[in-house]
Design a protein around this motif. Sequence first.
Motif, PDB file in Angstrom:
ATOM      1  N   ASN A 483       0.826  -1.208   0.000  1.00 39.60           N
ATOM      2  CA  ASN A 483       0.000   0.000   0.000  1.00 39.60           C
ATOM      3  C   ASN A 483       0.863   1.262   0.000  1.00 39.60           C
ATOM      4  N   GLY A 484       1.960   1.222   0.781  1.00 39.14           N
ATOM      5  CA  GLY A 484       2.852   2.376   0.843  1.00 39.14           C
ATOM      6  C   GLY A 484       3.503   2.669  -0.492  1.00 39.14           C
ATOM      7  N   GLN A 485       3.952   1.610  -1.187  1.00 35.81           N
ATOM      8  CA  GLN A 485       4.586   1.787  -2.502  1.00 35.81           C
ATOM      9  C   GLN A 485       3.593   2.335  -3.522  1.00 35.81           C
ATOM     10  N   LYS A 486       2.364   1.832  -3.477  1.00 31.46           N
ATOM     11  CA  LYS A 486       1.330   2.333  -4.390  1.00 31.46           C
ATOM     12  C   LYS A 486       1.048   3.808  -4.136  1.00 31.46           C
ATOM     13  N   GLN A 487       1.011   4.183  -2.857  1.00 30.83           N
ATOM     14  CA  GLN A 487       0.688   5.567  -2.520  1.00 30.83           C
ATOM     15  C   GLN A 487       1.804   6.515  -2.958  1.00 30.83           C
ATOM     16  N   LEU A 488       3.051   6.054  -2.852  1.00 31.14           N
ATOM     17  CA  LEU A 488       4.178   6.891  -3.266  1.00 31.14           C
ATOM     18  C   LEU A 488       4.221   7.050  -4.787  1.00 31.14           C
ATOM     19  N   ILE A 489       3.864   6.002  -5.516  1.00 33.46           N
ATOM     20  CA  ILE A 489       3.805   6.106  -6.975  1.00 33.46           C
ATOM     21  C   ILE A 489       2.681   7.063  -7.378  1.00 33.46           C
ATOM     22  N   SER A 490       1.573   6.983  -6.657  1.00 33.37           N
ATOM     23  CA  SER A 490       0.479   7.928  -6.890  1.00 33.37           C
ATOM     24  C   SER A 490       0.926   9.355  -6.593  1.00 33.37           C
ATOM     25  N   PHE A 491       1.731   9.502  -5.539  1.00 34.15           N
ATOM     26  CA  PHE A 491       2.314  10.792  -5.165  1.00 34.15           C
ATOM     27  C   PHE A 491       3.193  11.321  -6.298  1.00 34.15           C
ATOM     28  N   ALA A 492       4.028  10.429  -6.847  1.00 39.01           N
ATOM     29  CA  ALA A 492       4.924  10.812  -7.951  1.00 39.01           C
ATOM     30  C   ALA A 492       4.131  11.243  -9.178  1.00 39.01           C
ATOM     31  N   ARG A 493       3.019  10.558  -9.429  1.00 46.09           N
ATOM     32  CA  ARG A 493       2.164  10.904 -10.575  1.00 46.09           C
ATOM     33  C   ARG A 493       1.600  12.317 -10.441  1.00 46.09           C
ATOM     34  N   ALA A 494       1.274  12.701  -9.202  1.00 46.61           N
ATOM     35  CA  ALA A 494       0.746  14.049  -8.969  1.00 46.61           C
ATOM     36  C   ALA A 494       1.849  15.101  -9.102  1.00 46.61           C
ATOM     37  N   LEU A 495       3.041  14.797  -8.593  1.00 49.24           N
ATOM     38  CA  LEU A 495       4.128  15.783  -8.590  1.00 49.24           C
ATOM     39  C   LEU A 495       4.739  16.003  -9.970  1.00 49.24           C
ATOM     40  N   ILE A 496       4.768  14.940 -10.795  1.00 53.79           N
ATOM     41  CA  ILE A 496       5.376  15.057 -12.129  1.00 53.79           C
ATOM     42  C   ILE A 496       4.598  16.040 -12.995  1.00 53.79           C
ATOM     43  N   LYS A 497       3.366  16.296 -12.576  1.00 55.88           N
ATOM     44  CA  LYS A 497       2.500  17.236 -13.306  1.00 55.88           C
ATOM     45  C   LYS A 497       2.905  18.689 -13.057  1.00 55.88           C
ATOM     46  N   LYS A 498       3.697  18.894 -12.000  1.00 55.24           N
ATOM     47  CA  LYS A 498       4.079  20.240 -11.560  1.00 55.24           C
ATOM     48  C   LYS A 498       2.832  21.119 -11.375  1.00 55.24           C
ATOM     49  N   PRO A 499       1.926  20.646 -10.522  1.00 51.19           N
ATOM     50  CA  PRO A 499       0.645  21.342 -10.358  1.00 51.19           C
ATOM     51  C   PRO A 499       0.773  22.630  -9.553  1.00 51.19           C
ATOM     52  N   LYS A 500      -0.131  23.542  -9.822  1.00 51.17           N
ATOM     53  CA  LYS A 500      -0.188  24.766  -9.027  1.00 51.17           C
ATOM     54  C   LYS A 500      -1.082  24.582  -7.803  1.00 51.17           C
ATOM     55  N   LEU A 501      -1.977  23.595  -7.882  1.00 55.59           N
ATOM     56  CA  LEU A 501      -2.824  23.237  -6.743  1.00 55.59           C
ATOM     57  C   LEU A 501      -2.590  21.760  -6.451  1.00 55.59           C
ATOM     58  N   LEU A 502      -2.078  21.469  -5.255  1.00 55.93           N
ATOM     59  CA  LEU A 502      -1.772  20.092  -4.868  1.00 55.93           C
ATOM     60  C   LEU A 502      -2.706  19.672  -3.727  1.00 55.93           C
ATOM     61  N   VAL A 503      -3.434  18.576  -3.928  1.00 57.95           N
ATOM     62  CA  VAL A 503      -4.356  18.062  -2.917  1.00 57.95           C
ATOM     63  C   VAL A 503      -3.839  16.706  -2.438  1.00 57.95           C
ATOM     64  N   LEU A 504      -3.579  16.612  -1.137  1.00 58.18           N
ATOM     65  CA  LEU A 504      -3.104  15.361  -0.540  1.00 58.18           C
ATOM     66  C   LEU A 504      -4.161  14.872   0.439  1.00 58.18           C
ATOM     67  N   ASP A 505      -4.909  13.861   0.024  1.00 62.80           N
ATOM     68  CA  ASP A 505      -5.992  13.333   0.860  1.00 62.80           C
ATOM     69  C   ASP A 505      -5.451  12.154   1.663  1.00 62.80           C
ATOM     70  N   GLU A 506      -4.900  12.466   2.867  1.00 62.02           N
ATOM     71  CA  GLU A 506      -4.254  11.469   3.724  1.00 62.02           C
ATOM     72  C   GLU A 506      -3.226  10.672   2.927  1.00 62.02           C
ATOM     73  N   ALA A 507      -2.394  11.393   2.195  1.00 59.61           N
ATOM     74  CA  ALA A 507      -1.459  10.782   1.251  1.00 59.61           C
ATOM     75  C   ALA A 507      -0.376   9.936   1.909  1.00 59.61           C
ATOM     76  N   THR A 508      -0.150  10.116   3.212  1.00 59.95           N
ATOM     77  CA  THR A 508       0.902   9.342   3.881  1.00 59.95           C
ATOM     78  C   THR A 508       0.331   8.334   4.880  1.00 59.95           C
ATOM     79  N   SER A 509      -0.982   8.082   4.786  1.00 61.05           N
ATOM     80  CA  SER A 509      -1.623   7.214   5.786  1.00 61.05           C
ATOM     81  C   SER A 509      -1.163   5.758   5.690  1.00 61.05           C
ATOM     82  N   SER A 510      -0.735   5.317   4.472  1.00 58.71           N
ATOM     83  CA  SER A 510      -0.329   3.918   4.299  1.00 58.71           C
ATOM     84  C   SER A 510       1.186   3.755   4.210  1.00 58.71           C
TER      85      SER A 510
END
Length: 583
Positions: A483-510
């Motif tokens: 679960n932790g590895q999946k969440q970090l890959i999901s995290f990477a997918r969000a960051l690679i976008k270089k977003p101006k608005l970043l939403v982390l919905d309990e992104a480190t819970s797993s």
Amino acid sequence: MKNKKNIDINVFRKLFNFYKIERKKIYILFFIIVMSSLIQSVAPLGIKLLTDIFIINRNLKGFAIASVLFMIAVLLGTYTIYNFYVLGGKFEYEISMQIRKQLFKKIEKFSITTIKNYETAELITRLTSDIQKLSEVFSWSIMDGLYSVIVVIISIIIMLYLSFKLTIMLFIISPIVYIISLFFQKKILKYQRKVRKYNSNIIKSYTESVTYIKTIKALGIENRKIKEFEKYNRAYRKNSLNSIFIASIYVPMIMFIASIAVGFVFNYSAITVMNNMMSYGAFLSFLTYSMQLFEPLRLIAQIFSDLKSAQASAERIVQILSSEDKKKNTTYLSENKEFLCNIKFENVSFHYQDDEKLILKNFNLEIKEGQSVAFIGSTGSGKSTIVNLICKFYKPTSGKIYLNNIEYDNINKEFLYDNLGYVLQKPQLFSISIKENIKFGNENASDMEILQTCKLLGIDEFIKNLPNGIDTIIGENGYNLSNGQKQLISFARALIKKPKLLVLDEATSSIDTETEKIIQSKMKNILKNKTSIIVAHRLSTIRDCDLIVLIENGNIIEKGTHIELLNKKGIYYKMYISEELKI
């Protein structure tokens, strides 16, 4: 729609608006059908001419030429029938592809509110078996129907020419056929609707059993799920057999009634020949037409049966294709506006569609450009609802949300999502490679950029140790990862976008404690130059946020920086001390 008993042509007509077939293909197919039906219709008339002119008069002059012409007509008819089936098969799969494409596109564009009105299994059924049923009926029934109607009309015209009286006698059975057809159509539609329903239930039961396999085993309810599946399977079989049984009676009954009529006409026409009221050639030709009408009449009866069966599928597909999300014209477009993330909630209240209980109550908050804002609170307090509203997954029940003083309803969704990075509490990965998963965030990202992002999150070493590195296929929903590895890959997918608005919905819970500390140490760099919305599971991850908001029952209880809230010695202070003591 469900209350209608007869075939509803409007349901099928609506489907024609949702797919486009090249006009050239339709014209060619139409030409083939017309030629095939004309040859089939006129051929028996040749029997009359050959018999009366050559055989009865024992005249062989011109017989060879007539025979050759007759054989050419037969060969031409065979060739047109061959093309009829080849083009018909292509037409069937073209229709299937077009409707499935339009249906999937429609589902993908549904809002979260609309999609929740359907079960997953129900949508899968409509995309598969319903469309398959429709494409078969749409293609072959239309072609067979057109062919049969032309054959029947031309045959009846020629039969009237040969013997008006006999033709009228033959078609006295028409009212009987209509009444029988009406009765059987109602029965077929009734059972086919049940078949479609239980087919959806079977897929639903199977999908749940595969998706929730660990939960099912942990609860020890395998036998219960097996019994549930068997119940739906038996009901599906029962209603399918009932539908087949009704159809198997319907078509033979029509043919039986027609056979009686033909037998009666045969006896009567034989008498007219003996009394020299009809030529022998006309008798043979009329008898051939009477027998030839069997097949097109059988096809027409079968088409009514198929249309009735397919109507249940058509209703389900049209329901989706005709549904419309409530949308407003959007005016804030990326082509001429810079994305500045000043978000304001003004007296916002919200409840979900299936529950009248308010999750948010007159909620007011302002988030400034570049701020990192954390929301904390107990389960059901409204934290994730705030995130859903910011991401435009839902609309407020009342009140307004603004982005840079522009009402949220007027913000183009695509513009918002182009600038949004979102990490779910339960990450969802696709059964493709790690690289392809991450590139969903930015399809132009290079391998080097992907690895740098992974290094920032501390998963570069883990990825390098995989058999194919970032090209490793991770399985359905990342089944091969923790679960932790999946969440970090999901995290990477969000960051690679270089977003101006970043939403982390309990992104480190797993994520394990050590990995969380690594991310926490790099959080300032991660959140730099971004407006960040964080739903927190552990308070230790949000200490550096510009604003921490404590939510309970849809209301703000406390807000401020970490130090400000500690100095207040309120609820946040107690929560933080309690967490520190556990550590």
